[in-house]
Scaffold this active site. Structure first.
Site, short mmCIF file in Angstrom:
data_model
loop_
_atom_site.label_atom_id
_atom_site.label_comp_id
_atom_site.label_asym_id
_atom_site.label_seq_id
_atom_site.Cartn_x
_atom_site.Cartn_y
_atom_site.Cartn_z
N ARG A 113 -15.62 -42.39 -64.17
CA ARG A 113 -15.32 -41.19 -63.37
C ARG A 113 -16.17 -40.00 -63.85
NH1 ARG A 113 -9.18 -39.49 -62.70
NH2 ARG A 113 -9.54 -38.68 -64.80
N LYS A 123 -14.03 -34.40 -61.26
CA LYS A 123 -13.23 -33.66 -62.25
C LYS A 123 -14.12 -32.55 -62.82
CE LYS A 123 -9.67 -34.73 -65.67
NZ LYS A 123 -8.54 -34.09 -64.99
N GLU A 171 -2.67 -33.49 -53.05
CA GLU A 171 -2.19 -33.82 -54.39
C GLU A 171 -1.51 -32.62 -55.02
OE1 GLU A 171 -5.15 -34.87 -57.31
OE2 GLU A 171 -6.60 -33.50 -56.44
C1 PLP Z 1 -6.61 -32.69 -59.91
C2 PLP Z 1 -6.10 -33.89 -60.61
N1 PLP Z 1 -5.54 -34.87 -59.90
C3 PLP Z 1 -5.07 -35.98 -60.48
C4 PLP Z 1 -5.13 -36.16 -61.85
C5 PLP Z 1 -4.63 -37.43 -62.46
O1 PLP Z 1 -5.69 -38.25 -62.80
P1 PLP Z 1 -5.56 -39.29 -63.98
O2 PLP Z 1 -4.42 -40.18 -63.64
O3 PLP Z 1 -6.85 -40.02 -64.01
O4 PLP Z 1 -5.30 -38.51 -65.21
C6 PLP Z 1 -5.73 -35.17 -62.65
C7 PLP Z 1 -5.88 -35.30 -64.09
O5 PLP Z 1 -5.11 -35.65 -64.89
C8 PLP Z 1 -6.19 -34.00 -62.02
O6 PLP Z 1 -6.74 -33.02 -62.75
#
Ligand code: PLP
Length: 339
Positions: free
Chosen positions: A81, A184, A220
């Protein structure tokens, strides 16, 4: 030092550890990993990370098992990622093997900060990739720095595995319909701060964002993905403006393998009234059940808890995920890297 840490009282905050691992990209190639004991980075005032947001990060965790071993969860997925984020904002990609080596090194060197089994705490790992090249024009830099540091953390939400309320506010977006929401990168988080603070002042754990184009579908929750349970089905939004959560990906697998149907598709806001359970999921949030969603624009509330308790499916998935992360259960998927 470790004797003075009250592991079960840790919050999701920064604590100084012993070492971090760094690597520089210069003249078109990545150098060797370097170990540093300094918390400070010395960069040019005109570096692209400071002006044009050339910055991406990751977040993953290491857990101490009952057997004393340290397991890192889905190291390879986080490495991939970060490469995708680098492509998204035109930074040099950090090689997968080097990412894995750097994370393992950082955890090993700070082993004494990995919280004990059963404390509810874990070691949060924060890889960072920034543009260092000094530029004034809006262009990708020619020099980059990768860095990984670790810090022991407790739960992200103060309530831990207890349902928390979230809200919908249509006046804010964290990402554009075809912008950088799937990466990210720091800019998305800057864009979420005002709404996040407003929600917290009103007593909510997070904002549940709607799709930025039409405001018709669920996106989200601030720093976590959203999922819901209805009729033995795990339902989670597909969208071009959300981060592909590695926790969500893992839960989709666990849900499917334990006999739930899985639907990953656009989820209309109207469906909120049909869900039996709703939750946030992410590395930091793990699974945080949602007690209530208040739609502040439409004056509607949707309730997902009885007597303030988490739903049974959320609880089952939470226990299954945590058991794999800590090594309490076998890891048939090869998700954990044992140090
Ligand atoms: C915007 C956002 N969505 C979702 C997630 C969850 O992603 P992950 O399960 O890979 O931590 C994160 C980070 O933790 C995030 O910053």
């Amino acid at each position: 030092m470790e004797n003075t840490i009250n592991w079960s009282e840790l919050s999701f905050g920064y604590m100084k550890t012993d070492y971090n691992v760094r690597c520089y990209y210069r003249n078109g190639k990545w150098g060797e990993l370097e170990v540093s004991s300094s918390e400070i980075i010395n960069i040019h005032m005109s570096a692209t990370c400071l002006h044009y947001g050339q910055e991406a990060f990751e977040g993953l965790k290491a857990f101490r098992g009952k057997d004393g071993k340290i397991r890192i969860f889905r190291l390879d997925e986080n490495a991939k990622r970060m490469q995708s984020s680098a492509q998204g904002i035109k930074m040099a990609e950090f090689p997968i093997e080097k990412f894995e080596e750097a994370v393992l090194k950082a955890v090993k060197l700070n082993e004494r900060f990995v919280p004990p089994y059963g404390s509810g705490a874990s070691l949060y790992i924060r890889p960072l990739l920034i543009g260092l090249g000094a530029l004034i024009g809006v262009k990708p830099a020619d020099e980059y720095m990768f860095l990984v540091f670790v810090t022991p953390v407790g739960p992200y939400f103060k309530t831990g595995f207890k349902p928390a309320p979230v809200c919908i506010m249509r006046d804010y977006d964290r990402a554009a319909p075809h912008g950088t929401g799937t990466y990210k990168v720091g800019g998305n988080y800057a864009a979420s701060l005002a709404a996040g603070q407003k929600a917290q002042e009103k007593g909510y754990a997070a904002v549940l964002y709607l799709d930025p184009k039409e405001k018709k579908y669920l996106d989200e929750c601030g720093p976590a993905n959203f999922f819901a349970i209805r009729d033995n089905t795990y339902i989670t939004p597909a969208s071009t403006s959300i981060l592909p959560s590695i926790t969500n990906k893992s839960l989709i697998q666990l849900a499917g393998d334990s006999g739930l149907k899985v639907e990953r598709r656009p989820v209309p806001v109207e469906e909120l009234s049909t869900f039996e359970e709703a939750a946030e999921c992410g590395t930091a949030a793990v699974i945080t059940p949602i007690s209530r969603i208040d739609d502040l624009d439409e004056g509607k509330s949707y309730i997902y808890t009885k007597d303030g308790k988490p739903g049974v499916t959320c609880e089952k998935l939470y226990n299954e995920l945590l058991a794999i992360q800590t090594g309490d259960a076998p890891d048939p998927y090869g998700w954990t890297t044992v140090l």
